[in-house]
Design an enzyme around this catalytic site. Structure first.
Site, short mmCIF file in Angstrom:
data_model
loop_
_atom_site.label_atom_id
_atom_site.label_comp_id
_atom_site.label_asym_id
_atom_site.label_seq_id
_atom_site.Cartn_x
_atom_site.Cartn_y
_atom_site.Cartn_z
N LYS A 69 0.81 -1.23 0.00
CA LYS A 69 0.00 0.00 0.00
C LYS A 69 0.84 1.27 0.00
O LYS A 69 0.43 2.30 -0.52
CB LYS A 69 -0.91 0.02 1.23
CG LYS A 69 -2.10 -0.90 1.09
CD LYS A 69 -3.32 -0.29 1.77
CE LYS A 69 -4.58 -1.08 1.49
NZ LYS A 69 -4.75 -2.21 2.40
N ARG A 70 2.01 1.17 0.59
CA ARG A 70 2.88 2.34 0.65
C ARG A 70 3.20 2.89 -0.74
O ARG A 70 3.52 4.05 -0.92
CB ARG A 70 4.21 1.98 1.32
CG ARG A 70 4.17 1.96 2.82
CD ARG A 70 5.52 1.63 3.38
NE ARG A 70 6.04 0.37 2.85
CZ ARG A 70 7.11 0.26 2.09
NH1 ARG A 70 7.79 1.33 1.75
NH2 ARG A 70 7.50 -0.92 1.68
#
Ligand code: GLU
Length: 466
Positions: A244-245
């Site tokens: 997700k980063r």
């Protein structure tokens, strides 16, 4: 006939890596006039959800990855796994194991203490159980383990990685069937790949360590091996596994952001595969060209900027009517009223050159569908007594035009500019601010033509001090 499959576990959304695996399997089947099969591996009862199945199907449909057979669900095939287990038991390739979790934990601890790799020690292999005097505890339900060959090697040719060989002594007797009758991944995948006559197993290389085990099971079943192709992972720009980063990892977040599926397919295809130096190619070209030989041997890096660039290339050349249909709901969602403005396709045709996403396109089209007035500071900056006479002249010239279209509007603007000895921006900026409430728009005569004479005159009157 080539038969490939995509076999996701429905434990989350369809992420970029999964989508790319699906795309490669699909493209390979299409390339060879074969069949593409969708199989949902839902044997992780705790983590599998119906919502995730839906998310996977939605993602595939959005990408246009149509499947020829399925979706098959492993949990609907339990009877079949049981049948194959019976065959393996009969042939001595599998055996029931009654070891408890506590026993296995203790075994692992002992192995760790001796600095050995933790592995099942084969205590319930029939001959070992006999020599140890083990008998099945009353009422206990066993798991079924595979009797891995003790000697020799297991070898397979990977179409991406080359030949991979592992000593059988490295592999322990893995569980095939849990006590509740649900297969483990390695067993379910083997039965299904064989039953579904898969010729080419294309998947992420996080599974490459499972393949020797699967090959052993297939051989125990006397089956012919499919070909394998393990595709390297997708990493973020920092070299870490994609998460997700690094931005959206769920494919279905991209339509929300305003990406076109064609662009996404093109981007994912290029992410780990190449055809010469072709960057932009259609789905049909992909199908014509796709091969496993040119799948990259190293991990691919996800680059959101390149994805946006690619989306821009597709937006620029997309059919304006088709784009309008995609942009319309976005405008309405954000409070724009399509009936109040010019035909959306005409607006899109003007603006699509400069938008990277459908959302950006909708946002810029909004100037025609929402009454926006400039903020006081912008008004003060651009509309003052020096320019008001020019705005009034422009109003008169616009009113007198026989035809409200780009060329006459442009001519009127040029004429007023000259008469008032103004440079283009000195007139264009105040007009933009007055009519659209914005300091920036595409070329003035184009946007005025689209906005319509009525709106333009009303706004000029409001701000010119007539
Ligand atoms: N269910 C497995 C996964 O989602 C499939 C792996 C395979 O293609 O064999 O990772």
């Amino acid at each position: 006939m080539i038969r490939t499959r995509f076999a996701p576990s429905p434990t989350g959304y369809l992420h970029l890596g999964g989508a790319r695996t699906a795309l490669y399997s699909w493209a390979y089947a299409r390339r060879h006039g074969g069949k593409f099969i969708l199989r949902i591996e839902d044997t992780d009862l705790e983590r599998s959800t119906e919502a995730s199945v839906q998310a996977i199907l939605d993602g595939m449909r959005w990408l246009g990855l149509d499947w020829d057979e399925g979706p098959f669900f492993q949990m609907q095939r339990l009877a079949r796994y049981r049948e194959v287990i019976e065959q393996l038991l009969r042939d001595g390739h599998a055996y029931p194991c009654y070891a408890t979790r506590e026993e296995l934990d203790a075994l692992r601890e002992q192995q760790r203490a001796r600095n050995e790799k933790p592995r099942y020690d084969g205590r319930w292999r029939p001959e070992n159980a006999k020599s140890r005097g083990l008998t099945p505890p009353a009422g206990a339900k066993p798991v079924i383990r595979f009797r891995n060959p003790d000697v020799g090697e297991v070898s397979f040719t990977d179409l991406v990685k080359g030949t991979i060989t592992v000593a059988n002594s490295e592999l322990d007797d893995l569980v095939l069937l849990r006590a509740d009758g649900v297969p483990t991944y390695n067993f379910g995948v083997v039965v299904d790949d064989l039953d579904m006559l898969i010729t080419d197993v294309i998947r992420g290389d996080d599974h490459v360590n499972n393949t020797p085990r699967q090959v052993n099971i297939m051989q125990a079943l006397g089956a012919q091996l499919p070909r394998f192709a393990h595709v390297p992972m997708i990493l973020g720009a920092d070299g870490e596994r994609l998460s997700k980063r690094h931005g959206a990892v769920s494919v279905m977040q991209y339509p929300e952001e305003g990406m076109l599926p064609e662009a996404m397919v093109n981007y994912l295809a290029r992410l780990g595969w190449s055809h010469g130096d072709a960057e932009l190619f259609s789905r049909d070209q992909l199908v014509e060209w796709f091969d496993l030989k040119h799948v990259s041997h190293s991990a691919a890096q996800f680059d959101p900027a390149k994805l946006r660039w690619m989306n821009h290339q597709y937006l620029k050349t997309a059919d304006s009517d088709a784009l309008a249909a995609l942009v319309a709901p976005r405008i309405e969602r954000d409070g724009g009223v399509l009936a109040d403005g010019p035909p959306l396709a005409a607006v899109v045709a003007l603006l699509k050159d400069r938008a990277e996403t459908l959302n950006a396109l909708a946002e810029s089209a909004m100037m025609f569908y929402r009454e926006l007035h400039a903020e006081a500071a912008l008004l003060a900056q651009h509309i003052n007594d020096a320019v008001r006479p020019a705005l009034r002249d422009l109003e008169a010239a616009f009113s007198a035009l026989a035809d409200w279209s780009h060329d006459p509007i442009n001519a009127a603007v040029q004429e007023v500019m000259k008469r008032h000895k103004l440079k283009m921006p000195a007139l264009a900026m105040p007009v933009r601010v007055a009519v659209f409430g914005l300091a920036q728009t595409p070329a003035l005569a184009h946007v005025l033509a689209l906005a319509g004479r009525q709106r333009v005159l009303a706004r000029l009157q409001q701000y010119s001090g007539t």
